[in-house]
Design a protein around this motif. Structure first.
Motif, mmCIF file in Angstrom:
data_model
loop_
_atom_site.group_PDB
_atom_site.id
_atom_site.type_symbol
_atom_site.label_atom_id
_atom_site.label_comp_id
_atom_site.label_asym_id
_atom_site.label_seq_id
_atom_site.Cartn_x
_atom_site.Cartn_y
_atom_site.Cartn_z
ATOM 1 N N UNK A 217 53.328 -64.543 26.746
ATOM 2 C CA UNK A 217 54.277 -65.270 27.587
ATOM 3 C C UNK A 217 54.731 -64.483 28.809
ATOM 4 N N UNK A 218 55.012 -63.174 28.682
ATOM 5 C CA UNK A 218 55.429 -62.447 29.885
ATOM 6 C C UNK A 218 54.395 -62.519 31.017
ATOM 7 N N UNK A 219 53.121 -62.509 30.679
ATOM 8 C CA UNK A 219 52.083 -62.620 31.717
ATOM 9 C C UNK A 219 52.135 -63.981 32.391
ATOM 10 N N UNK A 220 52.382 -65.021 31.620
ATOM 11 C CA UNK A 220 52.473 -66.365 32.192
ATOM 12 C C UNK A 220 53.712 -66.501 33.078
ATOM 13 N N UNK A 221 54.818 -65.933 32.638
ATOM 14 C CA UNK A 221 56.036 -65.964 33.457
ATOM 15 C C UNK A 221 55.816 -65.170 34.742
ATOM 16 N N UNK A 222 55.222 -63.977 34.614
ATOM 17 C CA UNK A 222 54.945 -63.157 35.791
ATOM 18 C C UNK A 222 54.063 -63.878 36.788
ATOM 19 N N UNK A 223 53.044 -64.561 36.283
ATOM 20 C CA UNK A 223 52.155 -65.317 37.168
ATOM 21 C C UNK A 223 52.926 -66.431 37.875
ATOM 22 N N UNK A 224 53.804 -67.097 37.150
ATOM 23 C CA UNK A 224 54.617 -68.149 37.752
ATOM 24 C C UNK A 224 55.510 -67.609 38.855
ATOM 25 N N UNK A 225 56.108 -66.449 38.617
ATOM 26 C CA UNK A 225 56.953 -65.834 39.639
ATOM 27 C C UNK A 225 56.129 -65.457 40.860
ATOM 28 N N UNK A 226 54.943 -64.879 40.623
ATOM 29 C CA UNK A 226 54.079 -64.498 41.748
ATOM 30 C C UNK A 226 53.680 -65.738 42.554
ATOM 31 N N UNK A 227 53.331 -66.831 41.847
ATOM 32 C CA UNK A 227 52.995 -68.071 42.570
ATOM 33 C C UNK A 227 54.205 -68.582 43.356
ATOM 34 N N UNK A 228 55.376 -68.507 42.763
ATOM 35 C CA UNK A 228 56.584 -68.971 43.439
ATOM 36 C C UNK A 228 56.792 -68.243 44.759
ATOM 37 N N UNK A 229 56.651 -66.912 44.739
ATOM 38 C CA UNK A 229 56.860 -66.122 45.943
ATOM 39 C C UNK A 229 55.687 -66.246 46.914
ATOM 40 N N UNK A 230 54.495 -66.507 46.374
ATOM 41 C CA UNK A 230 53.324 -66.657 47.226
ATOM 42 C C UNK A 230 53.466 -67.915 48.069
#
Length: 86
Positions: free
Chosen positions: A73-86
């Protein structure tokens, strides 16, 4: 003997505590070179790259982490945050 990449990983974690994310990224890259199938190394490099505002590369690292650890789950959350900022 330590796990492959473990020495570089531990150095990276210490550098992150000092907020030296550029050097931490370099150490995590070395850890990944030493143990390319260790998903946690990709997770932590992705998190580090978010802190460096390198969102596209962070997404790539989180994607690889999820490939290696599909239920992380942390990897999925991290990816979501990266997409959000991207």
């Amino acid at each position: 003997a330590p796990w492959p990449g473990r020495v570089s990983f531990e150095k990276a974690m210490a550098l992150r505590l000092d907020e030296d994310y550029t050097s931490a990224d370099q150490q995590l890259t070395q850890a990944i070179a030493d143990a390319p199938d260790t998903g946690n190394y990709y997770y932590w490099r992705g998190d580090t790259r978010i802190r460096l505002n390198d969102y596209a590369d962070a997404v790539a690292d989180f994607n690889r982490s999820i490939e290696l650890m599909p239920n992380d789950r942390p990897s999925r959350v991290g990816r979501g945050i990266a997409y959000l900022w991207l």
